[in-house]
Motif scaffolding. Sequence first.
Motif, PDB file in Angstrom:
ATOM      1  N   ASN A   7       0.857  -1.174   0.000  1.00  0.00           N
ATOM      2  CA  ASN A   7       0.000   0.000   0.000  1.00  0.00           C
ATOM      3  C   ASN A   7       0.904   1.238   0.000  1.00  0.00           C
ATOM      4  OD1 ASN A   7      -1.819   2.100   0.483  1.00  0.00           O
ATOM      5  ND2 ASN A   7      -3.135   0.826   1.803  1.00  0.00           N
ATOM      6  N   THR A   8       1.231   1.698  -1.187  1.00  0.00           N
ATOM      7  CA  THR A   8       2.159   2.831  -1.309  1.00  0.00           C
ATOM      8  C   THR A   8       1.577   4.106  -0.706  1.00  0.00           C
ATOM      9  OG1 THR A   8       1.321   3.273  -3.539  1.00  0.00           O
ATOM     10  CG2 THR A   8       3.292   1.894  -3.353  1.00  0.00           C
ATOM     11  N   SER A   9       0.274   4.277  -0.819  1.00  0.00           N
ATOM     12  CA  SER A   9      -0.361   5.472  -0.251  1.00  0.00           C
ATOM     13  C   SER A   9      -0.207   5.494   1.272  1.00  0.00           C
ATOM     14  CB  SER A   9      -1.831   5.521  -0.625  1.00  0.00           C
ATOM     15  OG  SER A   9      -1.986   5.639  -2.024  1.00  0.00           O
ATOM     16  N   ALA A  10      -0.406   4.323   1.891  1.00  0.00           N
ATOM     17  CA  ALA A  10      -0.265   4.237   3.346  1.00  0.00           C
ATOM     18  C   ALA A  10       1.178   4.465   3.764  1.00  0.00           C
ATOM     19  CB  ALA A  10      -0.754   2.884   3.844  1.00  0.00           C
ATOM     20  N   MET A  11       2.128   3.935   2.977  1.00  0.00           N
ATOM     21  CA  MET A  11       3.551   4.130   3.284  1.00  0.00           C
ATOM     22  C   MET A  11       3.911   5.606   3.242  1.00  0.00           C
ATOM     23  SD  MET A  11       5.046   0.905   1.075  1.00  0.00           S
ATOM     24  CE  MET A  11       6.738   1.474   1.209  1.00  0.00           C
ATOM     25  N   SER A  12       3.413   6.304   2.224  1.00  0.00           N
ATOM     26  CA  SER A  12       3.688   7.732   2.082  1.00  0.00           C
ATOM     27  C   SER A  12       3.055   8.526   3.226  1.00  0.00           C
ATOM     28  CB  SER A  12       3.161   8.228   0.741  1.00  0.00           C
ATOM     29  OG  SER A  12       3.356   9.628   0.607  1.00  0.00           O
ATOM     30  N   ALA A  13       1.821   8.164   3.568  1.00  0.00           N
ATOM     31  CA  ALA A  13       1.121   8.850   4.656  1.00  0.00           C
ATOM     32  C   ALA A  13       1.816   8.603   5.992  1.00  0.00           C
ATOM     33  CB  ALA A  13      -0.327   8.393   4.728  1.00  0.00           C
ATOM     34  N   LEU A  14       2.349   7.373   6.172  1.00  0.00           N
ATOM     35  CA  LEU A  14       3.047   7.035   7.414  1.00  0.00           C
ATOM     36  C   LEU A  14       4.337   7.834   7.548  1.00  0.00           C
ATOM     37  CD1 LEU A  14       3.236   5.313   9.953  1.00  0.00           C
ATOM     38  CD2 LEU A  14       4.333   3.522   8.575  1.00  0.00           C
ATOM     39  N   GLN A  15       5.090   7.974   6.461  1.00  0.00           N
ATOM     40  CA  GLN A  15       6.321   8.769   6.499  1.00  0.00           C
ATOM     41  C   GLN A  15       6.018  10.224   6.838  1.00  0.00           C
ATOM     42  OE1 GLN A  15       9.445   7.814   6.344  1.00  0.00           O
ATOM     43  NE2 GLN A  15       8.858   5.650   6.095  1.00  0.00           N
ATOM     44  N   THR A  16       4.943  10.737   6.246  1.00  0.00           N
ATOM     45  CA  THR A  16       4.538  12.126   6.545  1.00  0.00           C
ATOM     46  C   THR A  16       4.186  12.276   8.019  1.00  0.00           C
ATOM     47  OG1 THR A  16       3.713  12.446   4.290  1.00  0.00           O
ATOM     48  CG2 THR A  16       2.903  13.951   5.982  1.00  0.00           C
ATOM     49  N   LEU A  17       3.438  11.294   8.548  1.00  0.00           N
ATOM     50  CA  LEU A  17       3.036  11.349   9.947  1.00  0.00           C
ATOM     51  C   LEU A  17       4.250  11.279  10.868  1.00  0.00           C
ATOM     52  CD1 LEU A  17       0.811  11.424  12.067  1.00  0.00           C
ATOM     53  CD2 LEU A  17       0.638   8.926  11.871  1.00  0.00           C
ATOM     54  N   ARG A  18       5.209  10.449  10.524  1.00  0.00           N
ATOM     55  CA  ARG A  18       6.426  10.347  11.341  1.00  0.00           C
ATOM     56  C   ARG A  18       7.189  11.676  11.360  1.00  0.00           C
ATOM     57  NH1 ARG A  18       8.581   4.437   9.132  1.00  0.00           N
ATOM     58  NH2 ARG A  18       7.312   3.147  10.546  1.00  0.00           N
ATOM     59  N   SER A  19       7.293  12.316  10.204  1.00  0.00           N
ATOM     60  CA  SER A  19       7.985  13.598  10.106  1.00  0.00           C
ATOM     61  C   SER A  19       7.272  14.669  10.934  1.00  0.00           C
ATOM     62  CB  SER A  19       8.071  14.031   8.643  1.00  0.00           C
ATOM     63  OG  SER A  19       8.644  15.318   8.518  1.00  0.00           O
ATOM     64  N   ILE A  20       5.932  14.652  10.857  1.00  0.00           N
ATOM     65  CA  ILE A  20       5.147  15.636  11.613  1.00  0.00           C
ATOM     66  C   ILE A  20       5.278  15.364  13.114  1.00  0.00           C
ATOM     67  CG2 ILE A  20       2.804  16.402  12.116  1.00  0.00           C
ATOM     68  CD1 ILE A  20       2.158  15.983   9.151  1.00  0.00           C
ATOM     69  N   ASN A  21       5.274  14.100  13.507  1.00  0.00           N
ATOM     70  CA  ASN A  21       5.423  13.761  14.932  1.00  0.00           C
ATOM     71  C   ASN A  21       6.776  14.221  15.471  1.00  0.00           C
ATOM     72  OD1 ASN A  21       2.895  12.640  15.194  1.00  0.00           O
ATOM     73  ND2 ASN A  21       3.581  10.537  14.829  1.00  0.00           N
ATOM     74  N   THR A  22       7.817  14.071  14.643  1.00  0.00           N
ATOM     75  CA  THR A  22       9.151  14.545  15.050  1.00  0.00           C
ATOM     76  C   THR A  22       9.150  16.057  15.230  1.00  0.00           C
ATOM     77  OG1 THR A  22      10.242  12.720  13.883  1.00  0.00           O
ATOM     78  CG2 THR A  22      11.579  14.661  14.396  1.00  0.00           C
ATOM     79  N   SER A  23       8.542  16.756  14.274  1.00  0.00           N
ATOM     80  CA  SER A  23       8.439  18.214  14.367  1.00  0.00           C
ATOM     81  C   SER A  23       7.636  18.634  15.586  1.00  0.00           C
ATOM     82  CB  SER A  23       7.807  18.769  13.091  1.00  0.00           C
ATOM     83  OG  SER A  23       7.696  20.180  13.151  1.00  0.00           O
ATOM     84  N   LEU A  24       6.562  17.898  15.864  1.00  0.00           N
ATOM     85  CA  LEU A  24       5.728  18.195  17.024  1.00  0.00           C
ATOM     86  C   LEU A  24       6.509  17.987  18.321  1.00  0.00           C
ATOM     87  CD1 LEU A  24       2.975  18.928  18.231  1.00  0.00           C
ATOM     88  CD2 LEU A  24       2.354  16.501  18.067  1.00  0.00           C
TER      89      LEU A  24
END
Length: 292
Positions: A7-24
């Motif tokens: 699920n490439t869409s989920a993989m991309s969304a997960l990477q985005t979420l990880r980046s946002i969590n780090t920023s948060l």
Amino acid sequence: MTSILTNTSAMSALQTLRSINTSLSNTQDRVSSGYKVAQASDNVAYWSISTTMNSDKKALNAAADALGVGAAKVDTAYAAMESAIGAVNEIKAKLVTASEQSTDKGQIQLEISKLQEQLSAIAQGASFSGENWLVTQNTQANVVDGFVREADGTVKVTVATFNVGTYALFSTIGANGLGSGGVLGSIMSVALTSVSTQGDIDGFMNIVESALSKMTDSAAAIGALQIRVELQDKYSSKLSDAIEAGVSRLIDADMEEESARLSAVQTQQQLAIQSLSIANSSSQNLLSLFRQ
């Protein structure tokens, strides 16, 4: 193509979420600590500069504390010098009185002797923290007045010097409690007798006048040092505040900016979670293709 294995869409969304969590997480750290540069990994250059400046500020504050001790020494010496000048002026007045032939010179000398003892007591009592500038055989005394970092990175403690050997009232206090040497050593030789002539009195007057002139110079020198110490104390306080403000601009977090960033990142996190949820549910839509 839709795959149930990848699920490439989920993989991309997960990477985005990880980046946002780090920023948060980083933003929350800045908000909670008040620092935007709390450790070297946050910004090596700013962290290094702030660490050095904080170290210098502590050294400067220590120098300011030492300056306070020095100021007390100077104030003690000046107070004693003022009192000594008053006592010598009294001796001068007694000698003028002794110029009148009908006076009892023995009684006047008794008063002068007490004043001489007082001068020795004044000088001996002008001690602060075990250091006496008015009874000493030393040539110089130092007052710590600052801390300096040179352009080449070397550091040094600066001092103000005072020529105690020139201005000390006595070099020693004898076993009899009377001072000797120094600016007032000659005053101890003033001794009227019943047969003292006007010439003798005039000679004593010249001794007193010479001592008063030297004491005036001594008081002026101590007063000048007082002014320097006061100015340096004010400068040290302003310099310490300037260093603290400089460090603050380098490493302190802008709380208004961090508050706005925190709200934005929290919104981004919610959207990223929603996006991941949508991406994960896309595979469920494949089931509709196999329904009859």
